[in-house]
Design a protein around this motif. Structure first.
Motif, PDB file in Angstrom:
ATOM      1  N   ASN A 112      -6.170   2.132   6.664  1.00 42.02           N
ATOM      2  CA  ASN A 112      -7.288   2.909   7.197  1.00 42.02           C
ATOM      3  C   ASN A 112      -7.197   3.061   8.716  1.00 42.02           C
ATOM      4  OD1 ASN A 112      -9.663   4.349   7.159  1.00 42.02           O
ATOM      5  ND2 ASN A 112     -10.856   2.744   6.145  1.00 42.02           N
ATOM      6  N   ILE A 113      -7.960   3.994   9.246  1.00 42.65           N
ATOM      7  CA  ILE A 113      -7.978   4.274  10.683  1.00 42.65           C
ATOM      8  C   ILE A 113      -8.393   3.029  11.468  1.00 42.65           C
ATOM      9  CG2 ILE A 113      -9.063   5.664  12.498  1.00 42.65           C
ATOM     10  CD1 ILE A 113      -9.512   7.828  10.299  1.00 42.65           C
ATOM     11  N   ASP A 114      -7.587   2.664  12.465  1.00 38.42           N
ATOM     12  CA  ASP A 114      -7.832   1.519  13.347  1.00 38.42           C
ATOM     13  C   ASP A 114      -7.782   0.161  12.631  1.00 38.42           C
ATOM     14  OD1 ASP A 114      -8.128   3.166  15.571  1.00 38.42           O
ATOM     15  OD2 ASP A 114     -10.308   3.276  15.402  1.00 38.42           O
ATOM     16  N   ASN A 115      -7.244   0.113  11.421  1.00 40.80           N
ATOM     17  CA  ASN A 115      -7.250  -1.137  10.653  1.00 40.80           C
ATOM     18  C   ASN A 115      -6.016  -1.984  10.960  1.00 40.80           C
ATOM     19  OD1 ASN A 115      -7.829  -3.168   8.861  1.00 40.80           O
ATOM     20  ND2 ASN A 115      -7.421  -1.971   7.016  1.00 40.80           N
ATOM     21  N   GLY A 116      -5.970  -2.508  12.170  1.00 38.49           N
ATOM     22  CA  GLY A 116      -4.864  -3.372  12.555  1.00 38.49           C
ATOM     23  C   GLY A 116      -4.812  -4.636  11.721  1.00 38.49           C
ATOM     24  N   TYR A 117      -5.989  -5.192  11.420  1.00 36.36           N
ATOM     25  CA  TYR A 117      -6.030  -6.415  10.612  1.00 36.36           C
ATOM     26  C   TYR A 117      -5.364  -6.207   9.250  1.00 36.36           C
ATOM     27  CZ  TYR A 117      -7.710  -9.714   7.194  1.00 36.36           C
ATOM     28  OH  TYR A 117      -7.755 -10.627   6.164  1.00 36.36           O
ATOM     29  N   GLY A 118      -5.716  -5.112   8.571  1.00 38.53           N
ATOM     30  CA  GLY A 118      -5.145  -4.841   7.254  1.00 38.53           C
ATOM     31  C   GLY A 118      -3.637  -4.716   7.301  1.00 38.53           C
ATOM     32  N   ALA A 119      -3.131  -4.065   8.344  1.00 35.68           N
ATOM     33  CA  ALA A 119      -1.683  -3.908   8.496  1.00 35.68           C
ATOM     34  C   ALA A 119      -1.014  -5.253   8.748  1.00 35.68           C
ATOM     35  CB  ALA A 119      -1.381  -2.950   9.646  1.00 35.68           C
ATOM     36  N   GLY A 120      -1.615  -6.083   9.595  1.00 35.53           N
ATOM     37  CA  GLY A 120      -1.056  -7.394   9.894  1.00 35.53           C
ATOM     38  C   GLY A 120      -0.998  -8.300   8.677  1.00 35.53           C
ATOM     39  N   TYR A 121      -2.017  -8.212   7.852  1.00 33.71           N
ATOM     40  CA  TYR A 121      -2.072  -9.047   6.641  1.00 33.71           C
ATOM     41  C   TYR A 121      -0.993  -8.630   5.646  1.00 33.71           C
ATOM     42  CZ  TYR A 121      -4.131 -11.741   2.803  1.00 33.71           C
ATOM     43  OH  TYR A 121      -4.336 -12.646   1.788  1.00 33.71           O
ATOM     44  N   ILE A 122      -0.880  -7.323   5.395  1.00 35.78           N
ATOM     45  CA  ILE A 122       0.134  -6.832   4.458  1.00 35.78           C
ATOM     46  C   ILE A 122       1.537  -7.139   4.974  1.00 35.78           C
ATOM     47  CG2 ILE A 122       1.114  -4.781   3.353  1.00 35.78           C
ATOM     48  CD1 ILE A 122      -1.729  -3.558   3.527  1.00 35.78           C
ATOM     49  N   ALA A 123       1.740  -6.939   6.273  1.00 36.66           N
ATOM     50  CA  ALA A 123       3.048  -7.230   6.867  1.00 36.66           C
ATOM     51  C   ALA A 123       3.407  -8.700   6.694  1.00 36.66           C
ATOM     52  CB  ALA A 123       3.049  -6.854   8.343  1.00 36.66           C
ATOM     53  N   SER A 124       2.421  -9.574   6.803  1.00 37.54           N
ATOM     54  CA  SER A 124       2.650 -11.000   6.600  1.00 37.54           C
ATOM     55  C   SER A 124       3.148 -11.275   5.188  1.00 37.54           C
ATOM     56  CB  SER A 124       1.351 -11.776   6.862  1.00 37.54           C
ATOM     57  OG  SER A 124       1.503 -13.143   6.519  1.00 37.54           O
ATOM     58  N   GLN A 125       2.529 -10.654   4.211  1.00 38.82           N
ATOM     59  CA  GLN A 125       2.948 -10.849   2.828  1.00 38.82           C
ATOM     60  C   GLN A 125       4.378 -10.356   2.608  1.00 38.82           C
ATOM     61  OE1 GLN A 125      -0.447  -8.723   1.051  1.00 38.82           O
ATOM     62  NE2 GLN A 125      -1.025 -10.642   0.056  1.00 38.82           N
TER      63      GLN A 125
END
Length: 250
Positions: free
Chosen positions: A227-240
């Motif tokens: 989603n727009i501006d969702n840095g947290y979501g990207a960081g979490y998925i990247a971690s997985q």
């Protein structure tokens, strides 16, 4: 304390079987009246519950933060204001606040970090969202390489660091305006690319919708968009993704 720590303590004779049994019989959530803290989330998914700070009443935020800290020994909070950070810091002096990413965290000092994730931005104005992604990934135990201001208007800047990007297990591409950075990176690497549209841009960018649509319609392979501006979501998925890449599952 997590499951592995408790089992090790039982094995070493530091905790009795009866005490461990009480630990494992805890409810899967803690009732606070205004919130139900998911105390078993780390057991199920590998990562403890994260606090979305924006919009929470000060008293609610403080109690949620304190309870999670007492339960996990560390807490990640996102979208926190300076005023919220000051309230939490008064109760937990070791908490750290970054006004750029609005991350409010307290983490274990001996944390092990594995693999490598690249976080790239098109422009400098995209850095707050990128830092939310980068610091989220670091909190969850990943090494992060930052590569900022490498948008498509100066492609040579990106290409100068291409070897580093290709060496990562996952790439986060953060861009506003027309959002083309994710497509460019997607065509240069053989690893998953997480596209993060930002609300940076002029009128017709429609607060990030233009970048979002570009990323969703990318012709490059291996791109997933949050989603727009969702840095947290990207960081979490990247971690997985990164931990799968190094064969480590918490």
């Amino acid at each position: 304390m997590d499951t592995k720590e408790m089992l090790k303590k039982v094995k070493n004779g530091e905790v009795s079987v009866e005490e461990a049994e009480k630990f494992f019989r805890r409810k899967p959530f803690k009732e606070l009246g205004y919130a139900k803290l998911d105390t078993h989330r780390k057991l199920r998914s590998g990562c403890a519950e994260v606090v979305f700070c924006s919009g929470k009443a000060d008293s609610h935020l403080l109690k949620i933060y304190e309870n999670l800290y007492n339960s996990e020994g560390e807490v990640l909070g996102t979208r926190a204001s300076k005023e919220q950070a000051e309230i939490v810091k008064a109760a937990i002096p070791d908490v750290e606040y970054d006004p750029l990413s609005r991350i409010l965290k307290i983490e274990k000092k001996d944390k092990k970090r594995v693999g490598k994730i690249a976080v790239c931005t098109a422009g400098t104005a995209d850095i707050p969202v990128a830092e939310e992604a980068a610091q989220t990934a670091e909190f969850f135990g990943n090494n992060v390489e930052r590569l900022y201001d490498v948008g498509v208007s100066g492609l040579h800047r990106l290409l100068s660091r291409l070897e580093m990007i290709q060496d990562c297990n996952c790439v986060i591409a953060v861009a506003g305006m027309e959002g083309a950075l994710a497509s460019v990176i997607g065509g240069l690497v053989d690893k998953p690319v997480i596209a993060v549209p930002t609300s940076v841009g002029y009128g017709a960018s429609m607060n990030g919708i233009s970048a979002l649509l570009t990323m969703l319609n990318s012709c490059a392979n291996g791109i997933a968009t949050v989603n727009i501006d969702n840095g947290y979501g990207a960081g979490y998925i990247a971690s997985q993704i990164n931990k799968m890449g190094v064969g480590e599952h918490e």
